[in-house]
Design an enzyme around this catalytic site. Structure first.
Site, PDB file in Angstrom:
ATOM      1  N   LEU A 118      37.733  43.952  41.029  1.00 49.80           N
ATOM      2  CA  LEU A 118      38.648  42.854  40.730  1.00 49.80           C
ATOM      3  C   LEU A 118      38.130  42.032  39.561  1.00 49.80           C
ATOM      4  O   LEU A 118      36.948  41.669  39.532  1.00 49.80           O
ATOM      5  CB  LEU A 118      38.793  41.946  41.962  1.00 49.80           C
ATOM      6  CG  LEU A 118      39.411  40.561  41.721  1.00 49.80           C
ATOM      7  CD1 LEU A 118      40.876  40.683  41.307  1.00 49.80           C
ATOM      8  CD2 LEU A 118      39.263  39.673  42.950  1.00 49.80           C
ATOM      9  N   SER A 119      39.003  41.712  38.612  1.00 45.64           N
ATOM     10  CA  SER A 119      38.713  40.768  37.535  1.00 45.64           C
ATOM     11  C   SER A 119      37.511  41.237  36.717  1.00 45.64           C
ATOM     12  O   SER A 119      37.569  42.297  36.097  1.00 45.64           O
ATOM     13  CB  SER A 119      38.495  39.369  38.133  1.00 45.64           C
ATOM     14  OG  SER A 119      38.470  38.380  37.135  1.00 45.64           O
ATOM     15  N   ALA A 120      36.402  40.485  36.723  1.00 50.82           N
ATOM     16  CA  ALA A 120      35.203  40.964  36.031  1.00 50.82           C
ATOM     17  C   ALA A 120      34.756  42.295  36.611  1.00 50.82           C
ATOM     18  O   ALA A 120      34.268  43.176  35.892  1.00 50.82           O
ATOM     19  CB  ALA A 120      34.082  39.933  36.137  1.00 50.82           C
TER      20      ALA A 120
END
Length: 389
Positions: free
Chosen positions: A158-160
């Protein structure tokens, strides 16, 4: 000096936007602290081998494994940790039900104060260097320890963690049969802090061929390439949804496919686009979750295909990304456990505090990372934003 001042002003504006989004998510989402988790499920392997990225390694291997078990590497987002993201996403529950192993690399605050994987640092996203090399080492340890089928190794984040998933797929494509990038960014969208902010908040548009070249240049591998699943919320203000389209351009080019989908359908009320290769295999899929902000899409509850617990950046929208990703990878073909496992009780707040305490104690040697000589005020601003070690 005028240019330096403009850069500082822009970084300060991005930092303010970033921290505001972090606070809003923590305030508006249902808090995870009162919920119960299975922190005891995750086992840490200390001193696991070559670790240039100075990461921690956690795994969960269910009591009963499928024949030729798979391995899923799960990368948490900023401000999260391995146990918290496991609880929210439901991956270890899926693993027990379908008999595969999950591996959770965890970032240290000494590497990044917001516990983001450093997806924008070239020293952490080039083959055999930094964090990607540490994760590759963890994968090898897990494969040998648990008898993993090397053709069934996958990675998601997720995300980073999603951006680092893209980095793992690009730098070690021969290792992974598939990947899933949730609210992430294309590989090499950014190679500096300022570019990272621009990619997140504005997006970067390139021709498909340029994106594909960045992947092809990351290793000597020339195929076959991993399957890729892309998930993004249409209302994501932290990582703009334009990034999902650029990821699709990158990986359709790598697979030698048109950017136009082979077919479109609706799954659990949301549009799914699919790209099919010449062999008739679904190799790329995309879900755009209408109205969803920054986070992992969840369908919580006790229904058959519902997994996880809602919380900050873990959003109940009626579709379980974890389940559908596992299905896309072929991990849900046979049920090993007839009942959904129950999680043993320990509050996530206690677990996160314990993890932070252990992180400060610094299990293993904390390896400092060099800080660019661009002036103390810039360095302090970037550290505070969680975008520099």
């Amino acid at each position: 000096m005028q240019r330096l001042g403009s850069m500082i002003h822009q970084l300060a504006r991005y930092r303010s936007q970033w921290e505001g989004l972090m606070r809003a998510a923590a305030t508006n989402e249902a808090p995870l602290e009162p919920l119960k988790t299975a922190l005891q499920r995750l086992v840490e392997t200390e001193n696991f081998g070559v670790n240039p990225g100075n990461l921690r390694m956690f795994t969960y291997a269910p009591p009963e494994l499928a024949s030729s078990p798979g391995l899923v590497v799960v990368l948490h987002g900023c401000t999260q940790n391995a146990a918290g993201y496991d609880l929210g996403s439901g991956w270890s529950v899926l693993a027990e039900r379908y008999g595969f192993v999950v591996l959770f690399p965890e970032q240290r605050e000494t590497n990044n104060p917001k516990r983001c994987f450093n997806w924008f640092q070239t020293g952490d996203t080039e083959r055999d260097r930094g964090e990607v090399a540490s994760i590759r080492e963890m994968v090898e340890i897990a494969i040998r320890k648990h008898g993993i089928d090397r053709d069934r190794v996958f990675v998601t984040g997720l995300s980073a963690g999603g951006a680092m998933t893209a980095a793992m797929l690009a730098t070690y494509p021969e290792v992974f049969a598939g990947g899933a990038i949730i609210a992430g960014l294309p590989y090499r969208c950014a190679t500096s802090v300022s570019e990272a902010f621009e990619c997140m908040f504005q997006g970067q548009t390139r021709p498909a061929g340029e994106w594909g070249d960045l992947v092809r240049q990351a290793s000597r591998h020339r195929g076959p390439w991993p399957k890729v699943s892309v998930w993004h919320g249409s209302a994501d203000a932290t990582v703009k949804p334009i990034n999902a389209g650029e990821i699709i351009k990158q990986w359709t080019d790598v697979h030698g496919l048109s950017t136009s989908a082979s077919r479109s359908e609706t799954v659990d009320g949301y549009p799914r686009r699919v790209w099919v290769n010449d062999a008739g295999e679904d190799v790329i899929e995309e879900y755009i979750i209408s109205g969803m902000a920054h986070g992992t899409p969840l369908a919580t509850g006790n229904d058959e295909n519902h997994y996880g617990v809602a919380g900050p950046f873990l959003i109940e929208v009626g579709i379980s990304s974890s389940y559908h990703i596992a299905k896309f990878w072929g991990l849900t073909g046979s049920i090993v456990s007839q009942h959904k496992p129950s999680l043993r009780a320990e509050s996530l707040a206690d677990g996160q505090a314990r993890t932070r305490q252990e992180d400060r104690r610094g299990r293993g040697k904390d390896v400092p990372s060099p800080i660019p000589n661009v002036g103390g005020v810039i360095v302090r601003a970037l550290k505070a934003a969680g975008l520099m070690r």
